[in-house]
Design an enzyme around this catalytic site. Structure first.
Site, short mmCIF file in Angstrom:
data_model
loop_
_atom_site.label_atom_id
_atom_site.label_comp_id
_atom_site.label_asym_id
_atom_site.label_seq_id
_atom_site.Cartn_x
_atom_site.Cartn_y
_atom_site.Cartn_z
N ASP A 1 13.96 -74.17 -37.29
CA ASP A 1 13.50 -73.69 -35.57
C ASP A 1 12.33 -74.09 -34.40
OD1 ASP A 1 10.41 -72.98 -36.22
OD2 ASP A 1 11.50 -71.70 -37.87
N ILE A 2 12.32 -73.67 -34.09
CA ILE A 2 11.29 -74.27 -32.68
C ILE A 2 9.29 -74.51 -33.28
CG2 ILE A 2 9.99 -72.32 -31.85
CD1 ILE A 2 10.31 -73.83 -28.95
#
Length: 306
Positions: free
Chosen positions: A109-110
């Site tokens: 994820d970011i």
């Protein structure tokens, strides 16, 4: 020269999974030698394959050089080829390919950092990600709060999340001071935000998450955030052995490319941070809250010597 099924060839070239390619073929979006394709059609070198009118450069499986990159993802990059919000993506810093494409193995994820693998072999990527392969991922996780023995037992026994039962294969303490403690965890699948959600199920907040290995490949110690290294034949073959793929002739680094990688290993390039990130994404040597180590296993001789 051997032929192969069309849907397998398209998946191997990174256009999607075999099941997805079967749907694309059923929808009439694929032609072979100017005729409509059907599931089960076989293709070989010299055939003209088009998807939505775009010609696909076909290379027989046993002639295409298998390549794998290890990339150190920084915080703030999106695991997507294109982002509608204009955020930086993990693909922007990869080397360009001619008549080929990089396929990402798994996602982060970011807000997560660490090892991402990319390959030009779609079939290899598919097998490495498929749950049936049970390829182990390892993470260093900094947690806000104490992980009690009961919490650790619950997370290794199994917790029912919204998308099914999930668990760590192993969880070990990794050091740290104060309210932030590092832990090293292993699991054999890669569902969306699974590591974070498992800790959240125990009322704990993950403040940092770093993937330290995927399968037999550990995050190289000489690799800095925002940089990549291309794997040589020995490391690539450890991955293909995991998912029962045959070694391929010509795999690995040769000539100038091999020399360049050796120079980078001997003199690592500086970290490249994401433009919209205001802080470093990797543990610093002076950080008292860094993980005790970045992984528990290595598969190359160069890492074993360190």
């Amino acid at each position: 020269m051997k032929d192969e099924k069309l849907q397998k060839a398209l998946a191997r070239m990174g256009l999607g999974s075999r099941r997805q390619m079967e749907e694309v073929i059923k929808a009439g979006r694929v032609t072979v030698n100017n005729g409509p394709a059907t599931i089960g059609d076989r293709v070989e070198q010299g055939d003209e394959i088009r998807v939505d009118g775009r010609q696909i450069k076909y290379t027989a499986e046993n002639e295409k050089r298998r390549r794998v990159l290890a990339y150190y993802k920084p915080e703030g990059e999106v695991c997507s080829a294109n982002d509608p919000e204009g955020r930086p993506t993990v693909f922007e810093r990869l080397p360009k390919l001619t008549h080929d494409r990089w396929v990402m193995v798994g996602r982060l994820d970011i807000n997560s950092t660490g090892l991402l693998l990319f390959t030009n072999d779609g079939e290899m990527a598919h097998r490495l990600m498929h749950p049936s392969s049970e390829v182990t991922r390892e993470y260093a996780v900094r947690v806000l709060g104490d992980v009690t023995p009961d919490m650790a037992r619950a997370m290794t026994t199994g917790v029912m999340l919204e998308d099914g039962l999930a668990k760590f294969e192993d969880i070990k303490e990794g050091g740290g001071e104060g309210v932030n403690k590092w832990h090293h965890v292993r699991l054999n699948e890669g569902r969306n935000r699974e590591v974070r959600r498992l800790f959240e199920s125990q009322g704990l907040k993950v403040s940092r998450l770093l993937r330290t290995s995927y399968g037999n490949i550990a995050l190289p110690k000489e690799l800095r955030t925002g940089r990549f290294l291309e794997l040589d034949r020995k490391d690539i073959n450890t991955l293909t052995d995991l998912v029962s793929l045959r070694p391929r002739y010509g795999t690995g680094l040769h000539g100038a490319a091999k020399e360049k990688q050796e120079r980078i290993r001997n003199k690592p390039l500086k970290a490249r941070r994401t433009e919209n990130s205001s802080r470093s994404t990797g543990p610093k040597s002076s950080d008292s809250t860094k993980p005790a180590n970045r992984g528990t296993r290595n598969t190359s001789d160069r890492n074993n010597r360190r």
